[in-house]
Design an enzyme around this catalytic site. Structure first.
Site, PDB file in Angstrom:
ATOM      1  N   ASP A 183       0.851  -1.193   0.000  1.00  0.00           N
ATOM      2  CA  ASP A 183       0.000   0.000   0.000  1.00  0.00           C
ATOM      3  C   ASP A 183       0.885   1.240   0.000  1.00  0.00           C
ATOM      4  O   ASP A 183       1.838   1.326   0.769  1.00  0.00           O
ATOM      5  CB  ASP A 183      -0.911   0.006   1.232  1.00  0.00           C
ATOM      6  CG  ASP A 183      -1.989   1.066   1.142  1.00  0.00           C
ATOM      7  OD1 ASP A 183      -3.037   0.787   0.535  1.00  0.00           O
ATOM      8  OD2 ASP A 183      -1.787   2.171   1.675  1.00  0.00           O
ATOM      9  N   ILE A 184       0.573   2.200  -0.876  1.00  0.00           N
ATOM     10  CA  ILE A 184       1.345   3.443  -0.944  1.00  0.00           C
ATOM     11  C   ILE A 184       1.015   4.302   0.263  1.00  0.00           C
ATOM     12  O   ILE A 184      -0.160   4.546   0.561  1.00  0.00           O
ATOM     13  CB  ILE A 184       1.043   4.210  -2.240  1.00  0.00           C
ATOM     14  CG1 ILE A 184       1.366   3.343  -3.464  1.00  0.00           C
ATOM     15  CG2 ILE A 184       1.830   5.520  -2.297  1.00  0.00           C
ATOM     16  CD1 ILE A 184       1.009   3.993  -4.782  1.00  0.00           C
ATOM     17  N   ASN A 191      -3.264  12.914  -3.816  1.00  0.00           N
ATOM     18  CA  ASN A 191      -4.435  13.319  -4.584  1.00  0.00           C
ATOM     19  C   ASN A 191      -4.983  14.660  -4.109  1.00  0.00           C
ATOM     20  O   ASN A 191      -5.348  15.524  -4.921  1.00  0.00           O
ATOM     21  CB  ASN A 191      -5.534  12.255  -4.475  1.00  0.00           C
ATOM     22  CG  ASN A 191      -5.315  11.079  -5.410  1.00  0.00           C
ATOM     23  OD1 ASN A 191      -4.690  11.223  -6.459  1.00  0.00           O
ATOM     24  ND2 ASN A 191      -5.810   9.916  -5.039  1.00  0.00           N
ATOM     25  N   ASP A 200      -2.569   9.549 -10.498  1.00  0.00           N
ATOM     26  CA  ASP A 200      -2.481   8.491 -11.513  1.00  0.00           C
ATOM     27  C   ASP A 200      -1.048   8.309 -11.990  1.00  0.00           C
ATOM     28  O   ASP A 200      -0.589   7.186 -12.231  1.00  0.00           O
ATOM     29  CB  ASP A 200      -3.377   8.835 -12.710  1.00  0.00           C
ATOM     30  CG  ASP A 200      -4.857   8.674 -12.396  1.00  0.00           C
ATOM     31  OD1 ASP A 200      -5.185   8.125 -11.329  1.00  0.00           O
ATOM     32  OD2 ASP A 200      -5.679   9.117 -13.221  1.00  0.00           O
ATOM     33  N   GLU A 226      -4.744   2.372  -4.226  1.00  0.00           N
ATOM     34  CA  GLU A 226      -3.284   2.384  -4.145  1.00  0.00           C
ATOM     35  C   GLU A 226      -2.737   1.076  -3.580  1.00  0.00           C
ATOM     36  O   GLU A 226      -1.602   1.023  -3.101  1.00  0.00           O
ATOM     37  CB  GLU A 226      -2.810   3.561  -3.280  1.00  0.00           C
ATOM     38  CG  GLU A 226      -3.147   3.478  -1.805  1.00  0.00           C
ATOM     39  CD  GLU A 226      -4.520   4.022  -1.442  1.00  0.00           C
ATOM     40  OE1 GLU A 226      -4.683   4.441  -0.286  1.00  0.00           O
ATOM     41  OE2 GLU A 226      -5.426   4.012  -2.297  1.00  0.00           O
TER      42      GLU A 226
END
Length: 310
Positions: A183-184, A191, A200, A226
């Site tokens: 997971d980022i 965002n 993106d 993500e």
């Protein structure tokens, strides 16, 4: 996003696929040496094949381009496909976000032989030679069904179906299988601060970096948002932890260059392994990896947690 659109009267559309296959026809006066492009990402309901008939075909957002892409990450005149006596070449025209061929940045005019993936923004085009076009088109359609259109990683459906096939085979093969849940970190902030186009862009760069560090038999899949999963075949826990640590360093060691500037990105990873003597279910395996990834989040982020830590 709309399918590829072009002003050329020689563009040829392939019919929708159906239960019995698909229909495909070309006029007899079209030379067989000509190549063509097919948009494969983002996935579109009607895949459209673009016959390259000019010596130079411009690709970009401008309506005057021979191949027009409705993609805000694509420059007005982004790239070109050129034909000379030796064959087809692709060239970047000083685009803002660059042109990539098979995940490598295009820095000079490059010869196309067939099968190359050309990425402009979030759009991926496949260059195909004119030989055996029906078989090639069928392969591309199959590929569309298993790929995430933004990152070109395998999609969730492919992840689940692949694990459902692999887990029952572990007992007979006596080989281990591991998964890495990724997971980022702080992706929502990306965002919120820079907009979804930059988000993106981060997802695409993230996916490309991970793929470069994987073994030949590993699969990168996007669960959604993500969150990603790597399937590591024939990997015991200690081997998968090494792969996960390599991924973590690949992501965090160099900032991401985006249209909003340089961003520092990290990720948190959880590693779980199936013992061939009792492989369990797909849901159990992914749930264990997800719990470990959450543990990495709550204990500082930018780290790997595995069943070795328990």
């Amino acid at each position: 996003m709309k399918p590829i659109a072009s002003s050329s009267s020689e563009n040829l559309r392939l019919e929708d696929t159906h239960a019995e296959g698909f229909h495909f026809s070309l006029p007899s006066n079209v030379p067989s040496i000509r190549g063509c492009l097919l948009q494969i990402c983002p996935a579109v309901a009607q895949a459209e094949m673009i016959r390259l008939s000019a010596q130079r075909s411009l690709i970009g957002r401008e309506p005057s381009c021979e191949i027009t892409l409705n993609d805000n990450a694509v420059s007005r005149t982004h790239a070109a496909i050129e034909l000379d006596d030796s064959g087809y070449y692709v060239i970047d025209l000083g685009s803002r976000n660059g042109t990539f061929v098979d995940d490598k940045i295009l820095r000079e005019r490059r010869r196309l032989h067939g099968g190359e993936l050309i990425r402009l923004g979030s759009t991926i085009l496949k260059f195909m030679s004119s030989m055996d076009e029906e078989a090639q088109y069928h392969a591309v359609v199959q590929e569309l069904m298993t790929r995430d259109p933004l990152t070109n990683a395998f999609n969730r459906s492919y992840l689940i179906s692949t694990l459902e096939k692999l887990l029952p085979r572990l007992q007979s093969s006596k080989q281990f299988l591991s998964v890495i849940m990724i997971d980022i970190d702080y992706f929502k902030k990306v965002n919120d601060s820079h907009g979804h186009l930059v988000g993106d862009e981060v997802l695409r760069i993230f996916s490309e970096r991970i793929r470069r560090g994987l073994r030949e038999d590993d699969f990168l899949c996007r669960m959604g948002g993500e969150e990603f999963v790597v399937i590591c075949q024939r990997a015991q826990l200690k081997d998968a932890v090494r792969i996960a640590e390599r991924i973590r360093l690949t992501v965090s060691s160099n900032p991401f260059s985006t249209q909003s500037g340089v961003l520092s990105i990290t990720c948190s990873l959880g590693v779980a392994t199936c013992d061939p003597s009792s492989p369990g279910t797909v849901d159990e395996l992914l749930s264990r990896a997800d719990d470990l990834m959450y543990l990495a989040k709550v204990t500082g982020r930018n780290r790997v947690c595995s069943e070795l830590d328990q």
